[in-house]
Design a protein around this motif. Structure first.
Motif, PDB file in Angstrom:
ATOM      1  N   SER A 162     -18.648 -16.728 105.045  1.00 29.57           N
ATOM      2  CA  SER A 162     -19.557 -15.740 104.467  1.00 29.57           C
ATOM      3  C   SER A 162     -18.824 -14.758 103.584  1.00 29.57           C
ATOM      4  N   ARG A 163     -17.660 -14.309 104.013  1.00 22.61           N
ATOM      5  CA  ARG A 163     -16.930 -13.344 103.202  1.00 22.61           C
ATOM      6  C   ARG A 163     -16.433 -13.976 101.911  1.00 22.61           C
ATOM      7  N   GLU A 164     -16.004 -15.237 101.988  1.00 22.95           N
ATOM      8  CA  GLU A 164     -15.474 -15.886 100.800  1.00 22.95           C
ATOM      9  C   GLU A 164     -16.571 -16.176  99.782  1.00 22.95           C
ATOM     10  N   HIS A 165     -17.716 -16.675 100.251  1.00 27.98           N
ATOM     11  CA  HIS A 165     -18.754 -17.099  99.317  1.00 27.98           C
ATOM     12  C   HIS A 165     -19.621 -15.951  98.843  1.00 27.98           C
ATOM     13  N   TYR A 166     -19.835 -14.944  99.664  1.00 29.70           N
ATOM     14  CA  TYR A 166     -20.690 -13.836  99.227  1.00 29.70           C
ATOM     15  C   TYR A 166     -19.882 -12.745  98.532  1.00 29.70           C
ATOM     16  N   GLU A 167     -18.799 -12.311  99.157  1.00 27.23           N
ATOM     17  CA  GLU A 167     -18.055 -11.188  98.614  1.00 27.23           C
ATOM     18  C   GLU A 167     -16.844 -11.622  97.804  1.00 27.23           C
ATOM     19  N   GLY A 168     -16.281 -12.779  98.152  1.00 25.26           N
ATOM     20  CA  GLY A 168     -15.047 -13.181  97.500  1.00 25.26           C
ATOM     21  C   GLY A 168     -13.871 -12.427  98.096  1.00 25.26           C
ATOM     22  N   GLY A 219     -21.892 -14.551 123.285  1.00 24.56           N
ATOM     23  CA  GLY A 219     -22.753 -15.491 123.972  1.00 24.56           C
ATOM     24  C   GLY A 219     -24.131 -15.571 123.342  1.00 24.56           C
ATOM     25  N   LEU A 220     -24.330 -14.830 122.255  1.00 28.38           N
ATOM     26  CA  LEU A 220     -25.606 -14.822 121.530  1.00 28.38           C
ATOM     27  C   LEU A 220     -25.322 -14.947 120.036  1.00 28.38           C
ATOM     28  N   PRO A 221     -26.164 -15.660 119.300  1.00 24.71           N
ATOM     29  CA  PRO A 221     -25.950 -15.819 117.856  1.00 24.71           C
ATOM     30  C   PRO A 221     -26.398 -14.583 117.071  1.00 24.71           C
ATOM     31  N   VAL A 222     -25.720 -13.445 117.301  1.00 23.72           N
ATOM     32  CA  VAL A 222     -26.142 -12.179 116.709  1.00 23.72           C
ATOM     33  C   VAL A 222     -26.124 -12.245 115.182  1.00 23.72           C
ATOM     34  N   THR A 223     -24.961 -12.588 114.631  1.00 24.73           N
ATOM     35  CA  THR A 223     -24.831 -12.623 113.179  1.00 24.73           C
ATOM     36  C   THR A 223     -25.795 -13.630 112.570  1.00 24.73           C
ATOM     37  N   LYS A 239     -23.502  -7.535 106.847  1.00 27.51           N
ATOM     38  CA  LYS A 239     -22.108  -7.175 106.571  1.00 27.51           C
ATOM     39  C   LYS A 239     -21.455  -6.511 107.782  1.00 27.51           C
ATOM     40  N   LEU A 240     -22.203  -5.649 108.467  1.00 27.28           N
ATOM     41  CA  LEU A 240     -21.645  -4.984 109.647  1.00 27.28           C
ATOM     42  C   LEU A 240     -21.329  -5.999 110.746  1.00 27.28           C
ATOM     43  N   CYS A 241     -22.263  -6.908 111.009  1.00 26.42           N
ATOM     44  CA  CYS A 241     -22.026  -7.944 112.017  1.00 26.42           C
ATOM     45  C   CYS A 241     -20.862  -8.840 111.614  1.00 26.42           C
ATOM     46  N   ASN A 242     -20.775  -9.115 110.329  1.00 30.06           N
ATOM     47  CA  ASN A 242     -19.712  -9.970 109.826  1.00 30.06           C
ATOM     48  C   ASN A 242     -18.348  -9.306 109.976  1.00 30.06           C
ATOM     49  N   TYR A 243     -18.268  -8.028 109.630  1.00 32.92           N
ATOM     50  CA  TYR A 243     -17.008  -7.305 109.761  1.00 32.92           C
ATOM     51  C   TYR A 243     -16.585  -7.170 111.223  1.00 32.92           C
TER      52      TYR A 243
END
Length: 249
Positions: free
Chosen positions: A227-233, A136-140, A123-127
């Motif tokens: 991710s926000r739409e499908h997990y949190e709505g 340049g890195l696939p962190v999330t 969630k933190l990475c997503n926000y």
């Protein structure tokens, strides 16, 4: 979200501290759940080690504060009611297990805390919108896959195979590895027995539901919007923004 990550990391570290061999042979509870039902904190009428009581005091306070925050301060997402039910069941289970068996309840809390660390990081990475295009890195993406693996291992494997199995087949009493017989917390107490088992099953149903949501994210992609739409709505704030935009049009 950051404070939840701090809480889950801190409680996981404290749990590992409590599971030291010198605290009622703490590590043996996780290796062999039969050891949960004997000795101080396991048998009715035998007080637990003070370290376990401190753990329960902190956990109960944290879960009550989280439930209040979820009701009055957090944005309401699509899993709002499921999450709220989870808080209620967990608070009940913590209080209930504190009265009958703190060792087993401790393991339930440990599984929740250690598997929630990855979800907090997602969630933190997503926000923060940390992704391949930003750094340049696939962190999330890396955090998500790692968290999902940990979540499935603890919530869908260890929780039912180790803990629910123990609640169904060890709580009536039995024989330890050394041949010692023990009387379980559910012996002649069907109310203890089915209350404990029922609460654990309800939690596992919710674990399966959240796993479904996480896998949906994996299938749909790792973008922030997906991710926000499908997990949190959409939250109430997002929906109000959409309404305002439509009115302007």
């Amino acid at each position: 979200q950051a404070w939840q990550l701090v809480v889950h990391v801190a409680m996981t570290c404290y749990s590992l501290y409590v599971m030291r061999p010198d605290i009622d042979d703490g590590g043996s509870w996780w290796r062999e759940t039969l050891n949960c039902w004997v000795g101080p904190g396991g048998e009715l009428g035998k007080p637990a080690n003070p370290a376990l009581d401190r753990m329960y005091t902190m956990q109960l306070a944290i879960w009550i504060a989280t439930a209040i925050s979820h009701e009055y301060f957090d944005e309401k997402h699509k899993d709002y009611y499921v999450m709220y039910l989870h808080h209620i069941v967990t608070i009940f289970l913590v209080a209930f297990s504190w009265g009958i068996n703190v060792k087993f309840g401790f393991l339930v809390l440990f599984v929740h805390d250690i598997s929630d660390i990855g979800i907090d990081m997602i969630k933190l990475c997503n926000y923060c919108d940390y992704g391949l295009d930003d750094l340049g890195l696939p962190v999330t993406e890396v955090v998500f896959v790692s968290a999902l693996v940990g979540w499935i291992y603890y919530r869908l494997y260890q929780f039912p195979v180790k803990l629910i199995r123990a609640a169904w087949f060890e709580t009536d009493g039995g024989v330890l590895e050394d041949g010692t017989e023990y009387v379980g917390v559910c012996h002649d107490r069907w109310d203890n027995c089915w209350t404990l088992r029922g609460a654990l099953v309800v939690l596992e149903v919710m674990h399966i539901y959240w796993t479904y949501l996480l896998i949906n994210i994996l299938v749909k992609g790792f973008s922030k919007d997906a991710s926000r739409e499908h997990y949190e709505g959409k939250s109430d704030t997002d929906e109000e923004s959409d309404i305002d935009t439509d009115k302007k049009k």
